[in-house]
Enzyme design. Structure first.
Site, mmCIF file in Angstrom:
data_model
loop_
_atom_site.group_PDB
_atom_site.id
_atom_site.type_symbol
_atom_site.label_atom_id
_atom_site.label_comp_id
_atom_site.label_asym_id
_atom_site.label_seq_id
_atom_site.Cartn_x
_atom_site.Cartn_y
_atom_site.Cartn_z
ATOM 1 N N HIS A 16 -1.928 -2.018 -10.020
ATOM 2 C CA HIS A 16 -2.970 -1.446 -9.175
ATOM 3 C C HIS A 16 -4.151 -2.398 -9.068
ATOM 4 O O HIS A 16 -4.450 -3.126 -10.019
ATOM 5 C CB HIS A 16 -3.448 -0.099 -9.732
ATOM 6 C CG HIS A 16 -4.132 0.711 -8.697
ATOM 7 N ND1 HIS A 16 -5.489 0.625 -8.479
ATOM 8 C CD2 HIS A 16 -3.645 1.564 -7.775
ATOM 9 C CE1 HIS A 16 -5.797 1.415 -7.478
ATOM 10 N NE2 HIS A 16 -4.705 1.990 -7.020
ATOM 11 N N ASP A 23 2.795 5.860 -6.679
ATOM 12 C CA ASP A 23 3.981 5.846 -5.826
ATOM 13 C C ASP A 23 5.303 5.890 -6.578
ATOM 14 O O ASP A 23 6.301 6.351 -6.032
ATOM 15 C CB ASP A 23 3.964 4.581 -4.943
ATOM 16 C CG ASP A 23 2.873 4.661 -3.897
ATOM 17 O OD1 ASP A 23 2.643 5.773 -3.383
ATOM 18 O OD2 ASP A 23 2.239 3.637 -3.612
ATOM 19 N N HIS A 39 0.878 -1.184 0.000
ATOM 20 C CA HIS A 39 0.000 0.000 0.000
ATOM 21 C C HIS A 39 0.917 1.236 0.000
ATOM 22 O O HIS A 39 1.720 1.404 -0.911
ATOM 23 C CB HIS A 39 -0.915 -0.102 1.226
ATOM 24 C CG HIS A 39 -2.123 0.787 1.243
ATOM 25 N ND1 HIS A 39 -2.446 1.650 0.233
ATOM 26 C CD2 HIS A 39 -3.089 0.957 2.186
ATOM 27 C CE1 HIS A 39 -3.568 2.301 0.546
ATOM 28 N NE2 HIS A 39 -3.969 1.895 1.736
HETATM 29 N N1 COA Z 1 5.264 -6.527 -9.903
HETATM 30 C C1 COA Z 1 5.235 -7.762 -10.424
HETATM 31 N N2 COA Z 1 4.084 -8.411 -10.686
HETATM 32 C C2 COA Z 1 2.942 -7.783 -10.389
HETATM 33 C C3 COA Z 1 2.914 -6.493 -9.843
HETATM 34 C C4 COA Z 1 4.133 -5.872 -9.598
HETATM 35 N N3 COA Z 1 4.186 -4.655 -9.069
HETATM 36 N N4 COA Z 1 1.625 -6.113 -9.665
HETATM 37 C C5 COA Z 1 0.867 -7.144 -10.081
HETATM 38 N N5 COA Z 1 1.664 -8.140 -10.499
HETATM 39 C C6 COA Z 1 1.205 -9.410 -10.995
HETATM 40 C C7 COA Z 1 0.483 -10.150 -9.892
HETATM 41 O O1 COA Z 1 1.379 -10.936 -9.112
HETATM 42 C C8 COA Z 1 -0.505 -10.961 -10.650
HETATM 43 O O2 COA Z 1 0.143 -12.118 -11.147
HETATM 44 P P1 COA Z 1 -0.588 -13.537 -11.070
HETATM 45 O O3 COA Z 1 -1.920 -13.345 -11.759
HETATM 46 O O4 COA Z 1 0.347 -14.439 -11.778
HETATM 47 O O5 COA Z 1 -0.733 -13.810 -9.603
HETATM 48 C C9 COA Z 1 -0.848 -10.106 -11.848
HETATM 49 O O6 COA Z 1 0.231 -9.188 -11.996
HETATM 50 C C10 COA Z 1 -2.149 -9.360 -11.704
HETATM 51 O O7 COA Z 1 -2.175 -8.707 -10.452
HETATM 52 P P2 COA Z 1 -3.437 -7.824 -10.057
HETATM 53 O O8 COA Z 1 -4.594 -8.733 -9.814
HETATM 54 O O9 COA Z 1 -3.574 -6.747 -11.043
HETATM 55 O O10 COA Z 1 -2.910 -7.164 -8.689
HETATM 56 P P3 COA Z 1 -3.588 -7.167 -7.251
HETATM 57 O O11 COA Z 1 -4.901 -6.487 -7.358
HETATM 58 O O12 COA Z 1 -3.544 -8.525 -6.666
HETATM 59 O O13 COA Z 1 -2.556 -6.276 -6.440
HETATM 60 C C11 COA Z 1 -1.174 -4.422 -6.006
HETATM 61 C C12 COA Z 1 -2.482 -4.902 -6.633
HETATM 62 C C13 COA Z 1 -1.107 -2.902 -6.093
HETATM 63 C C14 COA Z 1 -1.101 -4.851 -4.531
HETATM 64 C C15 COA Z 1 -0.008 -5.052 -6.808
HETATM 65 O O14 COA Z 1 -0.030 -4.561 -8.123
HETATM 66 C C16 COA Z 1 1.326 -4.809 -6.161
HETATM 67 O O15 COA Z 1 1.729 -5.558 -5.254
HETATM 68 N N6 COA Z 1 2.059 -3.740 -6.602
HETATM 69 C C17 COA Z 1 3.312 -3.397 -5.959
HETATM 70 C C18 COA Z 1 3.056 -2.614 -4.669
HETATM 71 C C19 COA Z 1 2.573 -1.201 -4.926
HETATM 72 O O16 COA Z 1 3.122 -0.499 -5.747
HETATM 73 N N7 COA Z 1 1.566 -0.807 -4.174
HETATM 74 C C20 COA Z 1 0.997 0.528 -4.249
HETATM 75 C C21 COA Z 1 -0.382 0.483 -4.806
HETATM 76 S S1 COA Z 1 -1.001 2.104 -5.137
#
Ligand code: COA
Length: 375
Positions: free
Chosen positions: A260, A311, A221
């Protein structure tokens, strides 16, 4: 898509309540606060105008804005008991823990006795958070007991002034202003939902905000801006960034600052903060961090169709302003307290305790065996 994504884990896609505060991923550029597009707000408003909009429902007139800014200015001071607590928190504590304790301690000293005080208490927290973090930071890092009652015009200016001991230039004050606008509100994100769950038990505002800070702290987050900074500063140039990122993706590591839960193609806040990061990089004559960040963005889109969230470019933008990395997420708190508090007000206005159900996946019902027969 993974099984997890398809299963609706993490309550993804479920409508968990109503809000009149913001829309995420729906109209305009993808983010609106009370009907105004984020681009419009970031271009034309001061953060205090946006805070007023979020709390009171409409943008202020110039008289109302002047009055509101004067009100907030008068609430910047910290009680002695709070200063003493802040002085006792170690220098190597995480600043988000300082925010959490600062908020909770203020609740002990100036608690919300009735919901009729909710706006006054929310404004107090909005005015006091920059003071809390800077008082602790300067005491534990520079051995100084700073004056938090400054006459700076803006919250962003107040923060930078206390942090550095001198008034910021106009460029930095404007960059802070935009950053605070971008982080102010974001519908039912994890920390806001925490605040609403807490509010639904009819708890006090300080408890709701303290819980939200704890949720924002995590790297998935708000903590992502710090994690992004730690990553990009390891790369000496764009080619190295590309090589390392490809390796991280190969190893299925999460790249912080990308992706996201709601947006699918882009985060509307990214374009705005990216432009500020570029401007600030030119200001400091940076030849590494901004090009490295741009390359990361290109590689992530090319390889995974993952885009920068709010971010990622915040990391370099704050760095160019000389803000220590560990203070990045507390800045998010200084802004998001507006959204959190407004959601608490909304929850209270039409409340039912939030209590979902779980799908049981444990063992079948069984009898407790005598202790001698176990094992
Ligand atoms: N790096 C690598 N892989 C990523 C990723 C990232 N930053 N964000 C998503 N993915 C991957 C996921 O692991 C998922 O893979 P899978 O289907 O093989 O499990 C796929 O992309 C789809 O993910 P999604 O469903 O769109 O993400 P989520 O809703 O589960 O999670 C976040 C959303 C924001 C938690 C996630 O994108 C993340 O952890 N980002 C990094 C942390 C971050 O920047 N947080 C700030 C948010 S404003």
């Amino acid at each position: 898509m993974s099984e997890k994504a398809l299963s609706g884990a993490g309550l993804r896609g479920q409508v968990a309540g109503k809000t009149a505060l913001s829309t995420v991923g729906k109209s305009g550029s993808g983010l609106t606060y009370r009907g105004y597009d984020i681009k419009d707000l970031a271009q034309h408003c001061e953060f205090e105008e946006v805070a007023y909009l979020i709390f009171y429902g409409e943008l202020p007139t110039s008289d109302q804005l002047a009055e509101y800014k004067a009100l907030l200015k008068g609430m910047r001071g910290l009680p002695q008991e709070l200063k003493e607590v802040l002085e006792r928190i170690p220098a190597d504590a995480h600043p988000m823990d300082v925010m959490r304790t600062g908020c909770s301690m203020l609740g002990n000293l100036e608690g919300e006795e009735s919901f009729a005080q909710q706006l006054e208490k929310a404004n107090r927290l909005l005015a006091a958070f920059p003071s809390i973090i800077c008082y602790w930071y300067r005491f534990t890092h520079d051995n100084l007991r700073i004056e938090t009652d400054t006459d700076d015009d803006s919250i962003g200016g107040h923060f930078l002034h206390m942090l550095r001991g001198e008034k910021p230039n106009a460029l930095h004050e404007q960059a802070m202003n935009v950053s605070l606008i971008l982080y102010a509100e974001h519908e039912f994100n994890a920390s806001t939902f925490t605040a609403r769950v807490c509010a639904s038990t009819l708890s006090d505002l300080f408890s709701c905000i303290t819980g939200a800070i704890g949720t924002l702290r995590g790297p998935l987050h708000g903590g992502a801006n710090e994690a992004a900074m730690e990553m990009i500063e390891r790369f000496a140039n764009p080619d190295e960034a590309e090589k390392e990122l490809l390796g991280m993706l190969e190893r299925k590591e999460k790249i912080m600052g990308f992706g996201h839960a709601i947006y699918r193609e882009s985060d509307p806040r990214n374009e705005i903060i990216k432009a500020w990061s570029e401007k600030l990089s030119e200001d400091v004559g940076d030849k590494v961090l901004y090009p490295v960040s741009v390359r990361c963005e290109e590689v992530m889109w090319r390889e995974k169709k993952l885009f920068c969230n709010a971010d990622f470019f915040h990391a370099s933008a704050y760095h160019f302003m000389g803000i220590p990395t560990k203070l990045f997420t507390p800045i998010f708190v200084m802004s998001r307290v507006t959204g959190w508090a407004a959601h608490v007000f909304e929850q209270r206005a039409d409340n039912r305790i939030i209590r979902p159900s779980a799908e049981y996946v444990g063992v079948e019902p069984r009898k407790v065996p005598p202790i001698a027969e176990r094992g």
